[in-house]
Design a protein around this motif. Structure first.
Motif, short mmCIF file in Angstrom:
data_model
loop_
_atom_site.label_atom_id
_atom_site.label_comp_id
_atom_site.label_asym_id
_atom_site.label_seq_id
_atom_site.Cartn_x
_atom_site.Cartn_y
_atom_site.Cartn_z
N SER A 155 0.85 -1.20 0.00
CA SER A 155 0.00 0.00 0.00
C SER A 155 0.88 1.25 0.00
CB SER A 155 -0.90 0.00 1.25
OG SER A 155 -1.44 1.30 1.44
N ILE A 156 0.72 2.10 -0.98
CA ILE A 156 1.53 3.33 -1.06
C ILE A 156 1.13 4.27 0.08
CG2 ILE A 156 1.94 5.41 -2.45
CD1 ILE A 156 1.82 3.57 -4.94
N GLU A 157 -0.18 4.37 0.32
CA GLU A 157 -0.66 5.28 1.36
C GLU A 157 -0.20 4.84 2.76
OE1 GLU A 157 -4.70 6.40 0.73
OE2 GLU A 157 -4.86 7.20 2.76
N ASP A 158 -0.08 3.54 2.95
CA ASP A 158 0.25 3.00 4.27
C ASP A 158 1.76 2.99 4.53
OD1 ASP A 158 -1.18 1.49 6.54
OD2 ASP A 158 0.56 0.21 6.12
N ASN A 159 2.55 3.37 3.53
CA ASN A 159 4.00 3.24 3.65
C ASN A 159 4.57 4.34 4.54
OD1 ASN A 159 6.72 2.80 3.37
ND2 ASN A 159 6.79 3.13 1.15
N SER A 191 12.23 -3.91 -3.11
CA SER A 191 11.82 -4.79 -4.23
C SER A 191 10.48 -5.46 -3.94
CB SER A 191 12.89 -5.85 -4.49
OG SER A 191 14.06 -5.25 -4.98
N TYR A 192 10.35 -6.03 -2.74
CA TYR A 192 9.09 -6.69 -2.37
C TYR A 192 7.96 -5.67 -2.33
CZ TYR A 192 5.96 -9.75 0.44
OH TYR A 192 4.91 -10.51 0.92
N ARG A 193 8.26 -4.52 -1.73
CA ARG A 193 7.24 -3.45 -1.59
C ARG A 193 6.73 -3.02 -2.97
NH1 ARG A 193 6.09 -0.07 2.65
NH2 ARG A 193 7.90 -0.52 3.94
N CYS A 194 7.67 -2.75 -3.89
CA CYS A 194 7.27 -2.33 -5.25
C CYS A 194 6.49 -3.44 -5.95
CB CYS A 194 8.48 -1.96 -6.10
SG CYS A 194 9.28 -0.44 -5.62
N SER A 195 6.91 -4.70 -5.73
CA SER A 195 6.23 -5.79 -6.44
C SER A 195 4.79 -5.95 -5.92
CB SER A 195 7.00 -7.11 -6.30
OG SER A 195 6.91 -7.64 -4.99
N LYS A 196 4.58 -5.76 -4.63
CA LYS A 196 3.21 -5.87 -4.10
C LYS A 196 2.37 -4.64 -4.49
CE LYS A 196 3.33 -9.94 -2.06
NZ LYS A 196 2.56 -11.08 -2.57
N ALA A 224 2.75 -3.11 -7.33
CA ALA A 224 2.42 -3.41 -8.73
C ALA A 224 1.32 -4.47 -8.79
CB ALA A 224 3.66 -3.87 -9.48
N LEU A 225 1.39 -5.45 -7.90
CA LEU A 225 0.33 -6.47 -7.85
C LEU A 225 -1.02 -5.81 -7.55
CD1 LEU A 225 -0.77 -9.41 -7.63
CD2 LEU A 225 -0.11 -9.34 -5.22
N ASN A 226 -1.00 -4.88 -6.59
CA ASN A 226 -2.25 -4.19 -6.24
C ASN A 226 -2.82 -3.44 -7.45
OD1 ASN A 226 -1.95 -5.18 -3.70
ND2 ASN A 226 -1.35 -3.24 -2.75
N MET A 227 -1.93 -2.78 -8.20
CA MET A 227 -2.39 -2.06 -9.39
C MET A 227 -2.95 -3.05 -10.42
SD MET A 227 -2.95 0.71 -10.92
CE MET A 227 -2.08 2.17 -10.40
N ALA A 228 -2.31 -4.21 -10.53
CA ALA A 228 -2.82 -5.23 -11.46
C ALA A 228 -4.22 -5.67 -11.05
CB ALA A 228 -1.86 -6.42 -11.49
N ILE A 229 -4.41 -5.90 -9.76
CA ILE A 229 -5.73 -6.35 -9.27
C ILE A 229 -6.80 -5.29 -9.56
CG2 ILE A 229 -6.99 -6.65 -7.07
CD1 ILE A 229 -5.82 -9.23 -8.04
N LYS A 230 -6.46 -4.05 -9.27
CA LYS A 230 -7.43 -2.96 -9.52
C LYS A 230 -7.75 -2.89 -11.02
CE LYS A 230 -9.67 0.80 -8.32
NZ LYS A 230 -10.67 0.90 -7.28
N THR A 231 -6.73 -3.01 -11.84
CA THR A 231 -6.92 -2.92 -13.30
C THR A 231 -7.76 -4.09 -13.82
OG1 THR A 231 -4.79 -1.79 -13.47
CG2 THR A 231 -5.64 -2.76 -15.49
N TYR A 274 -6.80 -9.50 6.62
CA TYR A 274 -7.32 -10.75 7.21
C TYR A 274 -8.52 -10.49 8.14
CZ TYR A 274 -4.83 -9.05 11.25
OH TYR A 274 -4.42 -8.26 12.28
N ASP A 275 -8.55 -9.29 8.77
CA ASP A 275 -9.63 -9.01 9.73
C ASP A 275 -10.81 -8.30 9.06
OD1 ASP A 275 -8.56 -6.56 9.21
OD2 ASP A 275 -7.97 -6.10 11.27
N ARG A 276 -10.82 -8.32 7.73
CA ARG A 276 -11.90 -7.77 6.90
C ARG A 276 -11.90 -6.25 6.85
NH1 ARG A 276 -17.38 -11.18 8.04
NH2 ARG A 276 -16.32 -12.89 9.09
N THR A 277 -10.90 -5.59 7.46
CA THR A 277 -10.81 -4.15 7.27
C THR A 277 -10.22 -3.89 5.89
OG1 THR A 277 -8.65 -4.11 8.32
CG2 THR A 277 -10.53 -3.62 9.73
N GLU A 278 -10.54 -2.71 5.35
CA GLU A 278 -10.06 -2.38 4.02
C GLU A 278 -8.74 -1.62 4.13
OE1 GLU A 278 -13.06 -0.69 1.59
OE2 GLU A 278 -11.87 -0.93 -0.23
N ILE A 279 -7.83 -1.92 3.24
CA ILE A 279 -6.52 -1.24 3.23
C ILE A 279 -6.52 -0.28 2.04
CG2 ILE A 279 -4.01 -1.58 3.08
CD1 ILE A 279 -4.41 -4.43 4.12
#
Ligand SMILES: NC(=O)c1ccc[n+]([C@@H]2O[C@H](COP(=O)([O-])OP(=O)(O)OC[C@H]3O[C@@H](n4cnc5c(N)ncnc54)[C@H](OP(=O)(O)O)[C@@H]3O)[C@@H](O)[C@H]2O)c1
Length: 235
Positions: free
Chosen positions: A136-140, A147-152, A154-161, A228-233
Motif C-alpha cells: 500500500s503506497i498510502e500506508d508506507n 523490491s518486495y514493496r514495489c512488487s506488491k 504493482a500487484l495491487n495495481m494489477a488487481i485494480k486494473t 485478514y480481519d476484513r478491514t479495508e486497506i
C-alpha cells in the motif's frame, strides 16, 4: 464448487487446500506446486506442477481445467537463499528486483489472462491474489524492502486494473487483493523475531479468515484490498 489454489505447496496455500477439503466436501479442488509435490494425498485434490510466472505453464493449466468458481493465487516470494529484502536503497539489486516482479506480479496477470473465461458465470465467482500491506503506497510509513514493496504495489495495481476490465467481461467475478498479516510460514521465518506472538498468525487461521471474507463479499466489492480481519486497506 470448483476451486484452484496456486502455490498449494506454500504455507498459506496448503492451509487453504486443507480447509477447503474439510469445509466443502462437495468441492473439486485443483492445486499447484512448483518444486515438490506436497505429501498431502487426497483423491479430491488434483495437483498440477506449475511455474506461475511462465505464460506457457499457465496457458496449459487453463486448458486442463474447464471452469472455476474460485481462483486464489497464494504464490509469492520475499527472499532468496542468497538474498534478503533490502534495508536500504543502497542494497538494491536489479536481478532481485526482477525476481520479485516475476514471482509476485507476473503470475497474477498470467492467471487473469488465461482464466477470465473460466470465471465468467451467472453465479458469483472470485479471483483473489495474496498481497501484503507493505504494497500500500498510502500506508508506507517506514520504507525498506524496496523490491518486495514495489512488487506488491504493482500487484495491487494489477488487481485494480483487472477488476475494472472484468466489470464488463466477467461481471459476477469479485477480484480482490488479500493481506494475510504476518503468518508463520517459510516466507516470514527470517523476520519473525520482533513480531509479538499475538500478531504472528498460523496459516490455518489466515485460511479461515480468507474463507470467511469470501462468504461476505460480492461482485460489487470487486477492486478492493482487504486485510485478514476484513478491514479495508487503502491502495
Ligand atoms: N507469510 C507472511 O507473513 C505473509 C505476509 C504478507 C503476505 N504474504 C503473501 O502470502 C503469499 C503466500 O505466502 P506464504 O507465507 O504462504 O509463503 P510460502 O510458504 O513461502 O509459500 C509461497 C509459495 O509460492 C510458491 N511460488 C513462488 N513463486 C512461484 C511461481 N513462480 N510459480 C508457482 N509457485 C510459486 C512457492 O512454491 P515453491 O515452494 O515450489 O517455490 C510456495 O509454494 C505470498 O504472496 C506472500 O507474499 C505472506
Amino acid at each position: 464448487m470448483k476451486i484452484l489454489i496456486i502455490g498449494g505447496s506454500g504455507g498459506i496455500g496448503a492451509a487453504l487446500v486443507k480447509l477447503y477439503l474439510a469445509s466443502k466436501p462437495e468441492a473439486i479442488i485443483h492445486a499447484t506446486y512448483r518444486a515438490h509435490k506436497p505429501i498431502l494425498e487426497n483423491t479430491r485434490v488434483n495437483w498440477f506442477k506449475l511455474d506461475a510466472a511462465s505464460e506457457q505453464d499457465v496457458r496449459s493449466l487453463a486448458d486442463s481445467i474447464p471452469s472455476l468458481d474460485i481462483l486464489i493465487n497464494a504464490a509469492g516470494i520475499l527472499h532468496l537463499p542468497n538474498r534478503k529484502p533490502e534495508k536500504s536503497v543502497n542494497d538494491f539489486n536489479p536481478d532481485f528486483f526482477h525476481h520479485n516482479l516475476n514471482s509476485n506480479v507476473v503470475p497474477t496477470i498470467n492467471l487473469a489472462k488465461y482464466f477470465a473465461s473460466h470465471l465468467k458465470s451467472k453465479q458469483n465467482t472470485y479471483f483473489i491474489a495474496l498481497s501484503a500491506r507493505i504494497g500500500s503506497i498510502e500506508d508506507n510509513k517506514i520504507g525498506g524492502w524496496i523490491s518486495y514493496r514495489c512488487s506488491k504495489a504493482a500487484l495491487n495495481m494489477a488487481i485494480k486494473t483487472i477488476s475494472i476490465e472484468w466489470k464488463h467481461k466477467a461481471p459476477n467475478c469479485c477480484v480482490l487483493a488479500f493481506q494475510p498479516g504476518t503468518t508463520d510460514t517459510r516466507l516470514s521465518k527470517p523476520f519473525q523475531k520482533n513480531v509479538p506472538s499475538t500478531k504472528l498468525f498460523t496459516p490455518d487461521y489466515v485460511a479461515h479468515c480468507l474463507l470467511d471474507l469470501l462468504d461476505t463479499v460480492k461482485p460489487t466489492d470487486s477492486g478492493r484490498f482487504f486485510s485478514y480481519d476484513r478491514t479495508e486497506i487503502p491502495w
